[in-house]
Design a protein around this motif. Structure first.
Motif, short mmCIF file in Angstrom:
data_model
loop_
_atom_site.label_atom_id
_atom_site.label_comp_id
_atom_site.label_asym_id
_atom_site.label_seq_id
_atom_site.Cartn_x
_atom_site.Cartn_y
_atom_site.Cartn_z
N ASP A 44 0.81 -1.22 0.00
CA ASP A 44 0.00 0.00 0.00
C ASP A 44 0.84 1.27 0.00
O ASP A 44 0.33 2.35 0.29
CB ASP A 44 -0.93 0.02 1.22
CG ASP A 44 -1.92 -1.14 1.19
OD1 ASP A 44 -2.41 -1.44 0.08
OD2 ASP A 44 -2.19 -1.72 2.24
N THR A 95 1.71 4.93 8.79
CA THR A 95 0.56 4.65 7.94
C THR A 95 1.01 4.56 6.48
O THR A 95 1.53 5.53 5.94
CB THR A 95 -0.50 5.75 8.07
OG1 THR A 95 -0.88 5.89 9.45
CG2 THR A 95 -1.73 5.41 7.24
N SER A 154 1.28 4.81 2.58
CA SER A 154 0.72 5.78 1.65
C SER A 154 1.58 5.82 0.40
O SER A 154 2.80 5.62 0.45
CB SER A 154 0.65 7.17 2.29
OG SER A 154 0.35 8.16 1.34
N ASN A 155 0.96 6.14 -0.73
CA ASN A 155 1.68 6.30 -1.99
C ASN A 155 2.04 7.75 -2.29
O ASN A 155 2.54 8.05 -3.38
CB ASN A 155 0.86 5.74 -3.16
CG ASN A 155 1.01 4.24 -3.29
OD1 ASN A 155 2.11 3.72 -3.44
ND2 ASN A 155 -0.11 3.52 -3.24
#
Length: 395
Positions: free
Chosen positions: A211, A219, A221-222
């Motif tokens: 992800d 967390t 994230s791209n």
């Protein structure tokens, strides 16, 4: 460890300790290319650590997944240790070697070199055209900014810089490749090269586990990957604009790119739109690239203010920020130069833009840009190994 090494024995020892623990655990083997490459080895010499450190994309996913991370007594900080080793490899492979220490003072050096570059550009402009030309407004018919600094003077000035940095990059890459090839060095196949190029262009290993990166916090994230893409392809488009403009000038004899034609200027002129758009291709490519170099570096700088400080090699802060700021300013002043090309401001803005670009180029071999050179080398080494070396892990 090589007697000619610039990597401290303490850092090598810490890298070996971490690799032994991680190689026994193997919980993170699916996160990126580093862990399968690690699993192909039973022992870790300095050259292995240098390779693995440059293969790491610093997604930091492994830190948050690690059961041995602080405050556990093993205190494994895999991303930070590899970041520290990476910095030492930049120094080790730098050419000329006397400039290796610039990596530790890159923020200051970037500012000084950029200021000096502006002075050089100003001197070239005044020497070729004089103060009157520098402060005057020049229409596109008269050559616009080429009336301020001739094409020949620009080519000679930046041609010398280009040769120097290309030589530094080439020698650095060769040093990295020879240092990390190991005892049995299999040949690079076309398939391995294509795989490495694909991994580079797609920024594959900024995906983390699946992800995206655990960056700037835990967390996934791209967002970091997208900002990297904007920066990478923004730079590539700007380089393409220069290359296309060079072909137009020397092959087709088209003197300098005109402004992008407006819809109104194209109406009612059969055949004109295609030709004028073609002639404006360097401006179009440069504008698209410039947008990427505004969005990408600004986003990466913003992310750096929010990242977990426990995972950061703070010695690299100046180097990272200096490179991103120069990319952003090069793009900003480029847009300003295009907008003010026919005004009396074009001369001063040209000094700022070309000085920033020259400062960016001159500091590239001794700043953050080199991570792309050695990372491609590491990805190429990884692609070769995957087809020739057995691994007990999962790719």
């Amino acid at each position: 460890m090589s007697k000619h090494s610039n990597v401290s024995p303490e850092l090598v020892q810490e890298g070996e300790r971490i690799m032994r623990i991680c190689n026994a655990c193997r919980y993170c083997e699916g996160f990126c290319a580093v862990f399968p490459a690690m699993e192909r080895r039973l022992t870790f010499e300095e050259s292995d650590l240098n390779y693995l450190a440059n293969l790491c994309h610093n997604c930091t996913e492994c830190y948050y997944a690690c059961q041995y991370a602080p405050p556990q007594e093993f205190e494994l900080n895999f991303p930070k240790t590899l970041a520290e080793i990476r910095l030492e490899t930049y120094r080790k492979y730098a050419w000329p070697g006397m400039f290796a220490e610039l990596f530790h003072k890159n923020g200051l050096v970037t500012g000084v070199v950029t200021a000096a570059s502006m002075i050089v550009v100003l001197a070239v402009i005044l020497g070729s055209g004089g103060p009157a030309s520098f402060l005057a407004a020049h229409s596109d018919v008269k050559g616009a900014f080429y009336a301020v600094m001739s094409h020949e003077a620009m080519v000679v000035t930046f041609g010398i810089v280009a040769v120097l940095i290309a030589t530094a990059f080439a020698i650095g890459f060769v040093r990295f490749w020879k240092d990390t090839e190991g005892k049995a060095a299999p040949a690079v196949t076309p398939g391995a090269f294509v795989q490495a190029l694909s991994d580079t262009l797609l920024l594959r290993y900024l995906d983390g586990a699946e992800d995206g990166c655990a960056y700037p916090d835990e967390t996934p994230s791209n967002v970091r990957r997208r900002f990297h893409h904007a920066t990478f392809y923004g730079f590539a488009l700007c380089f393409a604009a220069t290359a296309v403009g060079t072909v137009f000038h020397y092959v087709l004899g088209w003197e300098g790119p005109p402004p992008i034609p407006t819809v109104a200027s194209l109406l009612g002129r059969p055949g004109a739109p295609q030709l004028e758009l073609l002639r404006s291709l360097p401006v179009i490519l440069g504008s698209l690239g410039g947008i990427g170099l505004l969005i990408g570096p600004a986003g990466l700088l913003w992310l750096k203010t929010r990242r977990n400080s426990l995972l950061v090699d703070h010695r690299q802060n100046g180097m990272d920020a200096g490179f991103l700021v120069l990319l952003f300013l090069a793009s900003l002043t480029g847009f300003m130069l295009t907008a003010l090309r026919e005004t009396t401001f074009s001369g001063p803005v040209m000094v700022a833009h070309l000085g920033i670009v020259m400062g960016l180029f001159l500091t590239m071999p001794y700043g953050k840009f080199v991570h792309g050179i050695y990372r491609f080398g590491a990805l190429l080494r990884n692609a070769v190994e995957k087809s020739t070396m057995p691994t007990l892990g999962s790719e």
